[in-house]
Each structure stands twice: as C-alpha cells, then as structure tokens.
Design an enzyme around this catalytic site. Sequence first.
Site, PDB file in Angstrom:
ATOM      1  N   SER A   1     -14.777   1.743  -2.018  1.00 16.60           N
ATOM      2  CA  SER A   1     -13.358   1.560  -1.724  1.00 16.60           C
ATOM      3  C   SER A   1     -12.682   2.892  -1.412  1.00 16.60           C
ATOM      4  O   SER A   1     -12.925   3.908  -2.075  1.00 16.60           O
ATOM      5  CB  SER A   1     -12.673   0.896  -2.916  1.00 16.60           C
ATOM      6  OG  SER A   1     -11.275   0.882  -2.739  1.00 16.60           O
TER       7      SER A   1
ATOM      8  N   SER B   1       0.832  -1.211   0.000  1.00 20.59           N
ATOM      9  CA  SER B   1       0.000   0.000   0.000  1.00 20.59           C
ATOM     10  C   SER B   1       0.863   1.256   0.000  1.00 20.59           C
ATOM     11  O   SER B   1       0.608   2.206  -0.753  1.00 20.59           O
ATOM     12  CB  SER B   1      -0.918   0.000   1.224  1.00 20.59           C
ATOM     13  OG  SER B   1      -1.823  -1.069   1.177  1.00 20.59           O
TER      14      SER B   1
ATOM     15  N   ARG C   1     -14.829  -4.572 -11.764  1.00 17.45           N
ATOM     16  CA  ARG C   1     -14.961  -3.831 -10.507  1.00 17.45           C
ATOM     17  C   ARG C   1     -15.489  -2.419 -10.753  1.00 17.45           C
ATOM     18  O   ARG C   1     -15.123  -1.749 -11.717  1.00 17.45           O
ATOM     19  CB  ARG C   1     -13.632  -3.825  -9.752  1.00 17.45           C
ATOM     20  CG  ARG C   1     -13.325  -5.208  -9.168  1.00 17.45           C
ATOM     21  CD  ARG C   1     -11.911  -5.369  -8.685  1.00 17.45           C
ATOM     22  NE  ARG C   1     -11.684  -4.730  -7.396  1.00 17.45           N
ATOM     23  CZ  ARG C   1     -10.560  -4.884  -6.694  1.00 17.45           C
ATOM     24  NH1 ARG C   1      -9.589  -5.660  -7.163  1.00 17.45           N
ATOM     25  NH2 ARG C   1     -10.400  -4.280  -5.544  1.00 17.45           N
TER      26      ARG C   1
ATOM     27  N   ASP D   1      -8.270  -6.751   4.496  1.00 15.88           N
ATOM     28  CA  ASP D   1      -7.216  -7.648   4.008  1.00 15.88           C
ATOM     29  C   ASP D   1      -6.809  -8.697   5.033  1.00 15.88           C
ATOM     30  O   ASP D   1      -6.163  -9.692   4.690  1.00 15.88           O
ATOM     31  CB  ASP D   1      -5.982  -6.842   3.582  1.00 15.88           C
ATOM     32  CG  ASP D   1      -6.183  -6.132   2.253  1.00 15.88           C
ATOM     33  OD1 ASP D   1      -7.144  -6.479   1.538  1.00 15.88           O
ATOM     34  OD2 ASP D   1      -5.393  -5.223   1.941  1.00 15.88           O
TER      35      ASP D   1
ATOM     36  N   SER E   1     -12.130   1.442   5.885  1.00 15.47           N
ATOM     37  CA  SER E   1     -10.702   1.373   5.545  1.00 15.47           C
ATOM     38  C   SER E   1      -9.990   2.701   5.794  1.00 15.47           C
ATOM     39  O   SER E   1      -9.199   3.167   4.975  1.00 15.47           O
ATOM     40  CB  SER E   1     -10.523   0.920   4.093  1.00 15.47           C
ATOM     41  OG  SER E   1     -11.033  -0.375   3.901  1.00 15.47           O
TER      42      SER E   1
END
Length: 421
Positions: free
Chosen positions: A168, A22, A125, A297, A196
Amino acid sequence: MGKILITPSKLSGEILIPPSKSISHRAIICASLCKKNRISIVDNIILSDDINSTITGIENLGVKIEKLKQVDDRYKLIIQREKDFIELADINCLESGSTLRFLIPISTLFSNKTIFEGKGRLADRSLDTYYKIFDRQGISYSNVDGRLPLTIKGSLKSGDYCVDSNVSSQFLTGLLFTLPLLTGDSKIYVSGNLESRGYIDLTIDTLDKFGIKVQNDNYSIFSINGNQKYHNSNFIVESDYSQAAFFLIANELGSNIDVKGLLDTSKQGDKKIIEIINDINNLKTDLYEVDASQIPDLVPILAVYFSLQNGLKTHIKNAKRLRFKESDRLNAIATQLNLLGADLTELEDGLIINGKEALKGGCSVSSINDHRIAMALAIAATRCNQDIELDSFEAINKSYPNFFNDYRDIGGIFYELDMGK
C-alpha cells in the site's frame, strides 16, 4: 446492521460532491505537525468514521482540534499542537487503514509509547513494511500473533529506507510525513513499479502546501531533507473524484445528475474515471481492458458500469490488493452483482465482466460491511428490473455518511426495513 429496500429509479438533480477523504487525512495530519501553538485551519471536512479516527488519533498525540459546523454536514477544523511529547498514546483506528499506516511512524516522534488498536479487517491488515524498518532500526514493538493491538516504543532515525512497490502507498505516505522532521537527510527507495501513484502525488502536494519539500525521482527514489518545519496554513479540501465516480457512472447508466465541485486541475488519481467514461463512449471494439493498479478505489463502481455495457467484455486487471480492503472487494463486488443478474468472473487479480442490458434485481445483496460496495450497489439498483434489498448499508459512514440522504434528494427511492420482523 440495517437493511434497506431500494426501488429502481433514475436519479436527477444537483449533487455537491463531498471533500476528498484522502486529502482530508493528509491536510489534518500536516496541520498537526506544525510547531507548538501554531494554528492551522482545514476547511470543508466531513466527519466520516475514517476522518474521525484520524482526528482522534492526532488528538491523542498532543494536538488540539476544534470542530466548527459550517453548511450542511461540512466542518472547519482549527488545529494546533499543544504538547511536543507525551508518555503514552492509545490510538483506536477503528477500520481506517489510512489512520493506522499514516500515524505509526509519526507516533514514534511524539510519544514514548504508543498502542494502536482497530476493529474488523483492519486488525489483520499487514504492517510488515514497518516491522522490517523497526527491526532494522532497533525500535521495540509487539503485536498479538501479527494482529492489532500493536505497541511501539522508540523513534525513527534518518537514513535510507526501502519500500516494496506492491504494498500500500499508505506506508510510503506515512514515512513522507515523518522523515522531514528528523535531524538528518533520508531517502526512500521503491523497488519496482509503484502502485497507487496518485495518492503519493496527493501526499507530496499537500506537504508542499505546508512548507515541506520532497524530491521525487520517477517514483523510484524519494529524497527528503531533514530539519524541515511544517508551516501553518489555511487549507480548503477539494471535492472527491472517488465519490463523484458513483454519480458520474449513474449518469452513464441513464440518470441526469449535475455533479458539482470537481476541480479539473485535481491531482487525484481517481480523476481517471473521466478518461474511462470517454473511452467507453468512443469505443469501436467489444473488448476493453482496465489496469486497476493506480485506481483501486474505482473498481466497485467500474464493475457496475461494465456490467451494464451490453455486448462489451471487460477485463479489470492488477487489482489483487483489493482483496485486502474493508472486504475482499473482488469477491464482494463479483458475488453481489452476480446475485443481481450480472455476469462477472472472479480472477486472482481481477475480474472478467460480460456486459448486459439490465440487471434483474429482486433479491437481497450485502455491502459486506464495505462502504464502496454499498454505494456501488445503490447505483446498480437504478438499472435493475425489480427492487433490491441492501444489507449493511450503514457501511457508508466510513467515508460518505450522507450518501443515502443525497441519493434520496436526487430521486433515489428506498426505505429502511424493520429487521425485527
């Protein structure tokens, strides 16, 4: 795709945890947004498939990136922008959602026309968050029945942006990279409770190290001044808690691995793995609940962990977004662990797990072409009673191409099967 046979064995030895994927994406992108001919160095990079996708995408937007081999599989990147604007960029993101969603808004500033391609589940997606922005700002775009390839022509404008909290965080990060470079000031309004958040913390922290300031008002409003400039930097990527989680959980399941390289002061959201392990070690009930909205994750390896907590019932909730990753991760980890003898019930947005003493093994399971499923199943194998066959093990190349080499170095026993027989 290939198949390996894994023999149950305890793992023991030292592992230097790979750099954060990331943070690697973010540092490479920030370095690429510095002024023309300004050189930045991003050190401690592993050239996984996803990171290679971002490197290639950035290069196609007018940036030169030199890769210098360091120790083992680590690289130093020398990054400088060579062109301020190009007519056409063709960017193949392969299966990297980060590459796609980070570079879409950036591309509107550096290319007259950009074509984004991808493969596997990435092509399906959702990009609706960006499409709504494009429609509102009059930016031209086209796709194929809502799927990639996507063609964009036009440039983002400063102003007010709205992002739904349940999409997201990659969309928000893409905007945070781009909006500081516009001439006017901008605000991003987030509806609801942002998921997130740890990834947004990483974005803002990396931006700050390259001279970009973002004001974060409780993750509901982000204020970004325009006319900012990225400053070139020497950046060292820290080790990845997401990848460390596999080995930390292996230790909790009976292995003895010396996990090296993690920063106690890290802003990574997946540092939460330490707190969860401590919770379980001090638990005084036979019920446990995990809210996965901030740590998606970690779910595959947590599912392995909880499957082997004998007598413990665990509910993993708020994990619906896992259905739209490289695989439908809720279904993938539930079906594959159940094949090994675990007891998981799949819910619409999570899992119910009844812990057992051991898993039976003695069967064939698949990564479903998902790197985190592959690594989780390899750790599960350490507590099986019989060998397991793992199909599509090469999915690890997406994030941690050296995983099985490291696994072997600390005592993992496996060999590749001849698929031609």
